[in-house]
Design an enzyme around this catalytic site. Structure first.
Site, PDB file in Angstrom:
ATOM      1  N   HIS A 132     -21.857  13.190  16.335  1.00 10.74           N
ATOM      2  CA  HIS A 132     -21.444  12.261  14.854  1.00 10.74           C
ATOM      3  C   HIS A 132     -20.612  13.054  13.904  1.00 10.74           C
ATOM      4  CE1 HIS A 132     -25.011  13.463  12.334  1.00 10.74           C
ATOM      5  NE2 HIS A 132     -23.318  12.917  10.918  1.00 10.74           N
ATOM      6  N   ASP A 162     -27.466  13.963  19.723  1.00  5.67           N
ATOM      7  CA  ASP A 162     -26.537  14.155  18.841  1.00  5.67           C
ATOM      8  C   ASP A 162     -25.851  16.143  18.836  1.00  5.67           C
ATOM      9  OD1 ASP A 162     -24.365  12.944  16.106  1.00  5.67           O
ATOM     10  OD2 ASP A 162     -26.502  14.074  14.902  1.00  5.67           O
ATOM     11  N   SER A 255     -24.255  18.151   8.032  1.00  2.76           N
ATOM     12  CA  SER A 255     -24.325  18.058   9.471  1.00  2.76           C
ATOM     13  C   SER A 255     -23.844  18.518  10.494  1.00  2.76           C
ATOM     14  CB  SER A 255     -24.215  16.678   9.145  1.00  2.76           C
ATOM     15  OG  SER A 255     -23.956  15.908  10.389  1.00  2.76           O
TER      16      SER A 255
END
Length: 514
Positions: A132, A162, A255
């Site tokens: 993402h 992911d 992230s």
């Protein structure tokens, strides 16, 4: 004396040629290894002092110093095309929220920016991050702690886990040693390293709060192939979630960063937080590195994920199901249906059976099964224990490949760099085999192994399986050739020549702006 001098010179030159030849052979062999094997070779030749796990008053100075240089800041530039999101919010806040979605529709595309983190896995520039973080990227820049900046290309990405693998052209980069996430214990001290809230490299500490967490935020939905015993096809979620939960502080920007143990070993890739506010509220989630290893090696070798399937649909056992079906078991997975011709049916598993163990390990939830299977490829064998009529039986399944039922059959220079154009195309490539090239009657080629959502290839209907032989008039045989050929892009048009899985040669003029 003269003869001695000549003999000595000959010996020296011969030795140099031998060493040079061996070095070339060694480099070729190294590049063919998996990412984990490359790490083992690197650390065998570059031993580091052993870092002991903390006891008593925790001291993470050694681990932080060892890991921080190998965690990078990823800066992404993308094209925003207007708001597509409705009102409301979810308590599970994926870090994609910081991508800066516009508040109202715009007639013309505009550039938007975002940032995240990544972890260097090899000295020659393979970097893991979250899907993402880069899925909508036109341009990706990677900045190290020493302020060096590189442009990165996407080798592969997967929304179901992911994960994404990037590559920069560099050597002798600092890297983070992979650990073993299977050995992680609840209550164990961990560090989260990344670039939260646009800050520079940041280290936070906490403990492992839980393992095998499913929080329902990943993956794509797809149609269930026919043969499951359903009259109509169903929509199923193909996500694989088995997160390590931690209370180490992570926020937007972390992230793709590293979750490491007190020895400085990479045990997870930080991916999500659970928060009612969008900022840290005590719950962070990381992808286990043992799952990531297989996915990343698939990217490196094939350009896409090669998944093996058991061929069952199942339901976790709960009190309602126990009452409905008259089940005595508390744990396990109740088999609803099996795929005709699938691995489970071939091994004798039927609807109504209960899957109790995988490779001898008890199955308590769906993540116990899915995460283990996700580490394997089609053709791999796995031992499954199931229960029928109160009796357990062990069978060995050979995993099958995914159903292909939904596979998709000038003048002046470009303003974009070759790497930026590569990422904008939205595809993964691997070299075409000699056999495939001979079959198609071509002398060069790369195979399109994956077409990413939102990319130019998807927009213009370029399909998986296309063998691209030329780009901008240059023959291509590997990913580096593709990027090199893209430097010849003129007027933002990429000229592609290739051969589909069936059919004659096609020529495409693909705009990189649309």
């Amino acid at each position: 004396m003269k003869k001695i001098g000549v003999s000595l010179l000959t010996a020296v030159l011969g030795g140099a040629v031998a060493v040079g030849g061996y070095k070339l052979f060694e480099d070729k062999q190294f590049n063919q290894m998996t990412l984990e094997e490359q790490q083992k070779v690197y650390y065998a030749n570059n031993p580091a002092g052993e870092m002991l796990s903390s006891t008593g008053n925790p001291d993470f100075t050694q681990a932080a110093a060892a890991v921080s240089p190998g965690v990078v800041h990823i800066k992404v530039t993308m094209t925003a095309r207007g708001s597509q999101r409705g009102g409301g919010s979810s308590p599970f806040d994926m870090f994609e929220e910081f991508f800066g979605m516009p508040q109202r529709r715009q007639a013309q595309p505009r550039q938007a920016q975002a940032s995240g983190s990544g972890v260097i896995l090899t000295p020659d520039g393979y970097i893991v991050t979250n899907n993402h973080v880069v899925e909508n990227a036109d341009k990706i820049e990677v900045q190290l702690t020493d302020k060096r900046t590189f442009e990165a290309k996407v080798i592969g990405r997967d929304p179901n886990t992911d994960l994404a693998l990037l590559k920069v052209s560099a050597t002798n980069l600092p890297m983070v040693r992979m650990g073993d996430s299977d050995n992680v214990q609840i209550g164990e001290w961990v560090l989260a390293v990344g670039y939260p809230l646009s800050l520079q490299s940041t280290v936070t500490a906490g403990i492992v709060s839980a393992k095998g967490r499913q929080i329902g935020i990943l993956g794509e939905s797809q149609q269930m192939p026919r043969g499951y015993g359903n009259e109509d096809q169903q929509i199923i979620n193909t996500a694989i979630e088995s997160f390590i939960q931690t209370d180490a502080v992570i926020n937007k920007g972390n992230s793709g960063g590293a979750l490491v143990n007190a020895r400085g070993e990479l045990i997870g890739i930080n991916s999500a937080i659970a928060s009612p506010t969008g900022v840290y509220a005590g719950y962070g989630f990381a992808i286990p590195i043992n799952l990531a290893k297989k996915i990343l090696d698939d990217f490196k070798e094939f350009g896409s994920v090669k998944r093996g399937f058991i061929g069952v649909t199942f339901t976790e056992i709960n009190e309602a199901l126990r009452t409905e079906k008259g089940i005595d078991d508390i744990n396990g997975l109740y088999v609803q249906n099996v795929v005709k011709g699938g691995a489970a049916e071939s091994a004798g598993i039927k609807g109504g059976d209960i899957l109790t163990k995988i490779e001898g390990r008890p199955i308590y939830s769906s993540s116990d099964l899915q995460e283990r299977i996700a580490r394997l490829r089609p053709g791999d064998k796995v031992k499954i224990t199931y229960k029928r009529d109160g009796k357990e039986k062990d069978v060995t399944l050979t995993l099958k490949a995914e159903e292909e039922s939904k596979a998709k059959q000038g003048e002046g220079g470009s303003n974009a760099s070759a790497t930026e154009i590569f990422n904008k195309l939205g595809a993964s490539f691997i070299p075409a085999t000699d056999a495939r090239k001979k079959e198609l009657g071509v002398s060069s080629g790369v195979v399109v192994t994956q077409v990413h959502k939102g990319g130019v290839f998807e927009y213009f209907g370029v399909e998986k399986g296309l063998v691209i032989t030329e780009i901008n008039g240059k023959s291509v045989n590997n990913v580096d050739d593709v990027e090199s050929a893209l430097t010849g892009t003129r007027r933002n048009i990429v000229r592609i020549k290739g051969v589909p899985q069936r059919g004659s040669t096609v020529e495409l003029n693909v705009p990189i702006e649309y």
